[in-house]
Every structure is written in structure tokens, then in C-alpha cells.
Design a protein around this motif. Structure first.
Motif, short mmCIF file in Angstrom:
data_model
loop_
_atom_site.label_atom_id
_atom_site.label_comp_id
_atom_site.label_asym_id
_atom_site.label_seq_id
_atom_site.Cartn_x
_atom_site.Cartn_y
_atom_site.Cartn_z
N MET A 187 -43.95 8.90 -23.54
CA MET A 187 -45.36 8.67 -23.84
C MET A 187 -45.98 7.72 -22.82
O MET A 187 -47.14 7.89 -22.40
N ALA A 188 -45.22 6.71 -22.38
CA ALA A 188 -45.72 5.79 -21.36
C ALA A 188 -45.93 6.51 -20.03
O ALA A 188 -46.91 6.25 -19.31
N ALA A 189 -45.02 7.41 -19.70
CA ALA A 189 -45.16 8.19 -18.46
C ALA A 189 -46.40 9.07 -18.52
O ALA A 189 -47.15 9.19 -17.53
N VAL A 190 -46.65 9.69 -19.67
CA VAL A 190 -47.85 10.51 -19.86
C VAL A 190 -49.10 9.68 -19.59
O VAL A 190 -50.03 10.11 -18.89
N ALA A 258 -52.07 12.65 -26.83
CA ALA A 258 -51.97 11.74 -25.69
C ALA A 258 -52.33 12.44 -24.38
O ALA A 258 -52.23 11.83 -23.31
N LYS A 259 -52.76 13.69 -24.50
CA LYS A 259 -53.14 14.50 -23.34
C LYS A 259 -51.97 14.70 -22.37
O LYS A 259 -52.13 14.59 -21.15
N ALA A 260 -50.81 14.99 -22.96
CA ALA A 260 -49.65 15.30 -22.13
C ALA A 260 -49.83 16.62 -21.39
O ALA A 260 -49.30 16.80 -20.30
N PHE A 261 -50.61 17.53 -21.99
CA PHE A 261 -50.82 18.85 -21.41
C PHE A 261 -52.23 18.99 -20.86
O PHE A 261 -53.17 18.35 -21.35
N GLN A 262 -52.39 19.83 -19.86
CA GLN A 262 -53.72 20.03 -19.26
C GLN A 262 -54.64 20.77 -20.22
O GLN A 262 -54.20 21.46 -21.13
N ASP A 263 -55.94 20.64 -20.01
CA ASP A 263 -56.91 21.39 -20.80
C ASP A 263 -56.68 22.88 -20.59
O ASP A 263 -56.35 23.34 -19.49
N GLY A 264 -56.86 23.65 -21.63
CA GLY A 264 -56.75 25.11 -21.54
C GLY A 264 -55.34 25.64 -21.50
O GLY A 264 -55.11 26.76 -21.05
#
Length: 443
Positions: A187-190, A258-264
Motif C-alpha cells: 500500500m505504501a508503494a502504491v 488507494a488507486k493501485a490500478f489505472q482508470d478504465g
């Protein structure tokens, strides 16, 4: 895993399936020889597979098919190669109409059991037992997923762990990020990558099995442990509405928040996901061991040189083992119940060409793991595949959800994870999964 399943002859298929040198049983020809087919009547074999891409594994399997054609002039191979998702749809339709091809790529566990229950497959025990040196060289338990009520219906052509973190060491070094060993470190890396406009984890979940197979099956095992999942899958002492499963869903949802993945991410596929990584736009992507063959074949040299592999980190408080990753023993080649006589002899020869010792060797040399006792020649292997090979020596396999659940429940999980990552209620999604699995098992 990339699979389809059948729960009943047609109803469940309609509802939820989107979600290799023997001479047959009459002769013992040598590898590459025409064997039983030589001098016999002309036969036609329809073969459906998912070797449609340009990855090293697909190229190797297509060569085996071409070589078989050349050495068996009286066997007319009618080969149809489809992307995995297209193969799923096509097999679903054919199964519902009882119009299966003669031979087809299929998956172990649930799919095999459901096709057997629908009387679509024939066992291969007589042929397999005629070649004890072949049968005895599969790794322990490799045939279990293709065995139903004591009969074996295929053998694995590969080994398919479905969940690895591919990471760009150069990007990690640039921003002072260490490879995560715990979920908090992930999570910190994200957070660090987001602050520097780098996609933390590229995801392509257009074919909605991806999030389930490559991420959640491992996350779920980390939180609930394997025993709990198997009980829930059997609806025997555990339910998907239990607190630990809801917590597993929330753990994945927190990663999304946490927005680990890109939009879409739900609008692009696996290949586009890898492209984001290959373009240096993403620090990581999560995919199965099969992705190595594609990376070795298509990734830019400068990206490939700095790409490494690990498994998802431990989750604090979880009941699962940290050194496990989701997977199955790999796909097999099913043979239709309707294939008989000289046609069956030719089918068994092709089965051996694809999954016998030479086929297993060709698969391993295509940067693809196998469920067969054969050593990797590291002097010929790509370093990334050698890394994967070594990693798997100390990593156990936990179940992929779609290898153990009913078609209806797989559909509920796959759709539910898309909903979950869009802000849906973990509790409500858990109930849908529970209802689907209980309904399918009549409990």
C-alpha cells in the motif's frame, strides 16, 4: 484460471460459463512417426485450442501440430485457434448443443467434472496406462484435476500458477521503493508511485476473470486460508458470507480505493495491461506464469532487462500461508466421447505429441512451466523464466477460485469483483456469491 465450466447439460452453461508419439491403443509408434495412423483409413480430427497468439508457448504448440500434420498424411487436422475468451464462448455453445470438437483445450477440476457429468468426454486410462514411463513422470497430484470417479480424462500440458507480481526494478529504484514483503508495504508503494504519476499496478479486467484469477484468488487465500475456501466451495462448514471472506473482499477493495490500478481498468484486456508495463508507464502488473512467455517474446529489451517476479505479499492477520500463490496444474486436451476407431487412435497419438515427454520439453523451452519431471536447461532459458522456475521451487499452489466453484458462482465472483472495484458493497457481493454456489450445489 482461464476456464469454463458446466453445471448441468445446458442450463448452467447458458447462465454462467463466460465467467503429446503413441500409436493409440493398438500400436506403440515412436515419437514423430505416423504410428497407428500409418496405412490406415483417412480420418479427420477437429482441434480447438487457445494457441492463437505470438507468445513462445503458442508458437511451440503450433509447431507440434504442424509436425504432426507432416508425419501423418492420412490425418486431416482441422485446427481452430481462438483467444482464450473466444474459446470459452465457443466451447460453451458447443457443449450446450452436444456438438463438441474431437479434441479441445480444457481445464482441470470444475470444468473437467462438469463436462464428464454431461457425458461429453472419454477417459484416456487405457492409452495412458500403456505408457507407464509417461504417466509416472508427472509431478505429484498432477492428474487429480483431470480424474473423476477413478477415471482420467486428460493430462496437464503445462503448470499454471495464476498470480505473480511482475515489477520494473528500475522504476522501484528511481523512487526508492523496496519490493513489498507485507501488504502495508504494498500500500505504501502504491502511494509513492501515485504521487509520482506512475501507475502502481496495471490491470486489464475487460475479460472479468483477470481480477479473480490473478489477484483475488491469492488475496482471498491470504486472508481466509485454503481450508476455509475449500469448505465454502463445498458448502460444508463455511459460507461466503462469513466475516473472513467479506474481509478478503474489502482488502481488494481497499487496494482499488488507494488507486493501485489505472482508470478504465475494466475496459482494457490482458495484452493492453502488459503494454502499459512495457511502455514504462506502470511499476507492476499481476498475471499468471503464462505471461512470461509473452513478455519474453514481445517486451522491449530495456524493459525485459529490468523486469523481475515475486508473489503477492503477506497480509497481516490473515490465516493463509505467505509462500503460496493461486494456480492449477495446467490445461489438458480433452477428447470427445464421440471419437472412436481409427479416429480415436489418431487422437491419442496427437494427445501424446502435445503432452508426452517431447511436448513437455517443447513447452518448458517456450518459457512455460510444466507439471512434468523435467529439468530446465538454464543455459538455454531466458533469465526471467529461470527466475520464475526458481521461485516456484519454494512456492506452493493454492486454488484458483474458478477451478473449484460452480459456473454460476464463478460468474458471481467475476462480476462481483468488477462491482466491488467500482465501489460496490462487499457484504452484498458476498451474498450473491454464496447464493450462487449454494444454489448450484442444491444446498
Amino acid at each position: 484460471m482461464k476456464k469454463i465450466y458446466r453445471a448441468g447439460l445446458s442450463a448452467a452453461l447458458a447462465a454462467g460459463l463466460l465467467a503429446g508419439c503413441g500409436a493409440g491403443e493398438q500400436s506403440e509408434g515412436a515419437a514423430g512417426s505416423s504410428g497407428a495412423a500409418s496405412g490406415q483409413e483417412k480420418v479427420t480430427l477437429t482441434v480447438w485450442n487457445n494457441w492463437s497468439g505470438q507468445d513462445a508457448k503458442a508458437v511451440a504448440m503450433r509447431k507440434i501440430l504442424d509436425d504432426f500434420k507432416a508425419s501423418h498424411p492420412n490425418v486431416d487436422l482441422q485446427v481452430e485457434a481462438l483467444p482464450t475468451d473466444g474459446l470459452k464462448t465457443r466451447l460453451r455453445t458447443a457443449a450446450a448443443a452436444d456438438e463438441m470438437p474431437d479434441m479441445f483445450v480444457m481445464w482441470p477440476d470444475a470444468m473437467t467434472k462438469e463436462f464428464v457429468s454431461a457425458n461429453l468426454l472419454q477417459p484416456i486410462d487405457e492409452f495412458l496406462n500403456s505408457k507407464p514411463e509417461w504417466k509416472s513422470n508427472f509431478i505429484p497430484n498432477a492428474l487429480d484435476g483431470f480424474t473423476v470417479e477413478g477415471k482420467t480424462y486428460s493430462v496437464p500440458m503445462n503448470l499454471a500458477p495464476s498470480s505473480f507480481v511482475f515489477y520494473n526494478q528500475a522504476i522501484f529504484d528511481k523512487y526508492g521503493v523496496k519490493v513489498p514483503k507485507t501488504w502495508n508495504e504494498l500500500m505504501a508503494a502504491v502511494d509513492t508511485f501515485n504521487k509520482n504519476n506512475i501507475i502502481p499496478i496495471a490491470l486489464g479486467n475487460k475479460a472479468n476473470w483477470v481480477a479473480q484469477s490473478t489477484i483475488f484468488s491469492t488475496v482471498g487465500d491470504r486472508v481466509t486460508g485454503t481450508d476455509w475456501f475449500l469448505k465454502a466451495a463445498a458448502q460444508d462448514g463455511a459460507k461466503f458470507t462469513d466475516p473472513e471472506f467479506v474481509q478478503a473482499l474489502k482488502t481488494l477493495q481497499d487496494l482499488g480505493k488507494a488507486k493501485a490500478f489505472q482508470d478504465g481498468f475494466n475496459s482494457i484486456d490482458e495484452n493492453q495491461m502488459q503494454q502499459l508495463f512495457n511502455q514504462g508507464k506502470a511499476a507492476m502488473f499481476i498475471d499468471g506464469g503464462w505471461a512470461v512467455a509473452n513478455m519474453v517474446k514481445t517486451a522491449p529489451p530495456e524493459i525485459l532487462a529490468t523486469t523481475h517476479l515475486t508473489i503477492l505479499p503477506a497480509i497481516e492477520g490473515g490465516k493463509g500461508e505467505a509462500q503460496k500463490t493461486a494456480g492449477v496444474v495446467g490445461t489438458g486436451m480433452g477428447v470427445s466421447k464421440k471419437v472412436i476407431g481409427a479416429k480415436k487412435d489418431a487422437a491419442m497419438e496427437l494427445l501424446y505429441a502435445l503432452s508426452g515427454p517431447e511436448g513437455q520439453k517443447a513447452t518448458l523451452e517456450s518459457s512455460t512451466l510444466v507439471s512434468y519431471k523435467i529439468e530446465l536447461d538454464k543455459s538455454k532459458a531466458h533469465p526471467l523464466f529461470a527466475e520464475l522456475y526458481e521461485l516456484m521451487k519454494n512456492t506452493k499452489i493454492s486454488p484458483v477460485y474458478d477451478s473449484k466453484l460452480s459456473s454460476a458462482a464463478v460468474d458471481a465472483v467475476n462480476n462481483g469483483l468488477q462491482e466491488l472495484l467500482s465501489g460496490g458493497s462487499a457484504e452484498a457481493i458476498a451474498k450473491k456469491i454464496q447464493d450462487a454456489q449454494a444454489g448450484a450445489l442444491g444446498k
